[in-house]
Design a protein around this motif. Sequence first.
Motif, PDB file in Angstrom:
ATOM      1  N   HIS A  76       0.918  -1.200   0.040  1.00 50.92           N
ATOM      2  CA  HIS A  76       0.065  -0.018  -0.103  1.00 50.92           C
ATOM      3  C   HIS A  76       0.910   1.203  -0.067  1.00 50.92           C
ATOM      4  O   HIS A  76       0.880   2.082   0.743  1.00 50.92           O
ATOM      5  N   THR A  93       0.474  -0.689   9.812  1.00 52.04           N
ATOM      6  CA  THR A  93       0.807  -2.065  10.287  1.00 52.04           C
ATOM      7  C   THR A  93       2.177  -2.598   9.916  1.00 52.04           C
ATOM      8  O   THR A  93       2.670  -3.466  10.221  1.00 52.04           O
ATOM      9  N   ARG A 135       2.496   7.536  10.531  1.00 46.36           N
ATOM     10  CA  ARG A 135       1.779   7.393  11.909  1.00 46.36           C
ATOM     11  C   ARG A 135       2.545   7.115  13.038  1.00 46.36           C
ATOM     12  O   ARG A 135       2.309   6.182  13.673  1.00 46.36           O
ATOM     13  N   HIS A 183     -11.637  -1.084   1.791  1.00 48.68           N
ATOM     14  CA  HIS A 183     -10.519  -0.984   2.788  1.00 48.68           C
ATOM     15  C   HIS A 183     -10.944  -0.660   4.166  1.00 48.68           C
ATOM     16  O   HIS A 183     -10.640  -1.034   5.326  1.00 48.68           O
ATOM     17  N   GLN A 231      -6.720 -11.786   9.508  1.00 41.47           N
ATOM     18  CA  GLN A 231      -5.543 -11.109   9.952  1.00 41.47           C
ATOM     19  C   GLN A 231      -5.900 -10.912  11.347  1.00 41.47           C
ATOM     20  O   GLN A 231      -4.632 -11.258  12.060  1.00 41.47           O
ATOM     21  N   ILE A 279      -6.583   3.768   9.606  1.00 37.92           N
ATOM     22  CA  ILE A 279      -6.654   3.925   8.126  1.00 37.92           C
ATOM     23  C   ILE A 279      -7.425   5.319   7.962  1.00 37.92           C
ATOM     24  O   ILE A 279      -6.971   5.953   7.181  1.00 37.92           O
TER      25      ILE A 279
HETATM   26  O1  NIG Z   1      -2.377  -4.736   5.260  1.00 38.92           O
HETATM   27  N1  NIG Z   1      -5.166  -4.662   7.124  1.00 38.92           N
HETATM   28  C1  NIG Z   1      -5.496  -3.794   6.463  1.00 38.92           C
HETATM   29  N2  NIG Z   1      -4.736  -2.893   5.659  1.00 38.92           N
HETATM   30  C2  NIG Z   1      -3.480  -2.644   5.855  1.00 38.92           C
HETATM   31  C3  NIG Z   1      -3.160  -1.741   6.991  1.00 38.92           C
HETATM   32  C4  NIG Z   1      -3.440  -0.298   6.759  1.00 38.92           C
HETATM   33  C5  NIG Z   1      -3.072   0.614   7.504  1.00 38.92           C
HETATM   34  O2  NIG Z   1      -3.379   0.428   8.854  1.00 38.92           O
HETATM   35  O3  NIG Z   1      -3.188   1.846   7.301  1.00 38.92           O
HETATM   36  C6  NIG Z   1      -2.669  -4.098   6.016  1.00 38.92           C
HETATM   37  O4  NIG Z   1      -2.415  -4.498   7.485  1.00 38.92           O
END
Ligand code: NIG
Length: 406
Positions: free
Chosen positions: A75, A323, A82, A178, A246, A105
């Motif tokens: 991403h 993350t 953060r 998302h 997850q 997020i």
């Molecule tokens: O792959 N799990 C969801 N999306 C991301 C984290 C996105 C974020 O916290 O900005 C992931 O861990």
Amino acid sequence: MQSNLWDDLWINCQLFTMEHDLSFIKNAAIAVKEGKIAWLGAVSDLPGSPESLAAIIHDVKEKCITPGLIDCHTHLVYAGNRYHEFALRLQGASYETIAQAGGGIQFTVAKTRAASDEELFFQSIKRAEALVKEGVTTLEIKSGYGLDLASELKMLRVAKRIGEVLPVDVTLTFLGAHALPPEYKNKPDEYIELVCHEILPVLAAENLVDAVDIFCERIAFDLAQAERVFKTAKEFNLKIKCHAEQLSDSGAAQLAAQYGAVSVDHLEFLSEDGVMALAKANTVAVLLPGAFYFLREEKLPPIDLLRQYKVPMAIATDCNPGTSPVTSLLLMLNMACTLFKLTPEEALLGVTKHAAQALGLEKTCGTLAVGKVADFVVWDVEHPMELVYNIGLNPMISVIKNGKQS
Ligand code: NIG
Ligand code: FE
């Protein structure tokens, strides 16, 4: 005249094609014609002297060559960062609590929406450059910090532009599902409607999407919503991916596999039924040790079951601000072994052959074979296992992308 049979020929290589396990060829040569691999094998089997076969000869003096690395889950296009949440989590706050309080997020969505195209591009390209410097030649980039049409378009255009300016193929994944944007608070079904029927058609028409992904989790979207997204992806003939299991076992991996997903990703809470569903659908399990580490998770993905059912395993950075603020795929090789107990061979296949499969690109890249794209890396190592073993060392000598050395 035989001199133009091939454009370039690399000789005296320790070649690891990754076709079947590491597939080592000693004292090897690899030839390129028009960006594709034209020949590979032992130097002693070359059909003539090197000079008679190719315009340019590269003597790599017994160094190792592997396929170009593939980061199949990132991403990396986002604005801001953060670090403040990292500090909160170190004091005991959980990722879920921060998300439920409107951080997580959502924080990155606000920053990304506010950034201009140029700001977003310059903040993001640094991360892609770090990956390219480590031999990444194919990179998946997800949207998902825009959550409205204009901002998702902006993210995917930036992602595409990164692939145009760096020697890396970028594949584009639409992750509109998302998180729930603030303007759709308590209206998840209406937002999924927007994702499927307003945003996705525009992105597809602009050729800005190769695959569709969804975060299926108790803090994100449920199975019924995922099913609507998968059905729409199929109507648009797009590949399916899924952030699944997850933080809890929701059964999303199984559902995604039933829809023919190319990959399901994360998987710490994947059940045996889930593993069996992946095996049946030949869906790749993408493991993300950076997120596991950064969230200080304790539950390991079911590696033994994935092995037992012969599910291909890929490894990726999951580069994202919340993350996994990770821009080193080499580090992920090491962490996949130390944290998830993969073997070094499994880890290496996870960033080459199986990563290609996780993007549905196994016919064109991920291994070295005649007819495939000439994407490969020359490393200053005795054996590719050194790439897994070392931490913080980058032994890349050169990267060859579409047959061109950069
Ligand atoms: O792959 N799990 C969801 N999306 C991301 C984290 C996105 C974020 O916290 O900005 C992931 O861990
Ligand atoms: Fe992710």
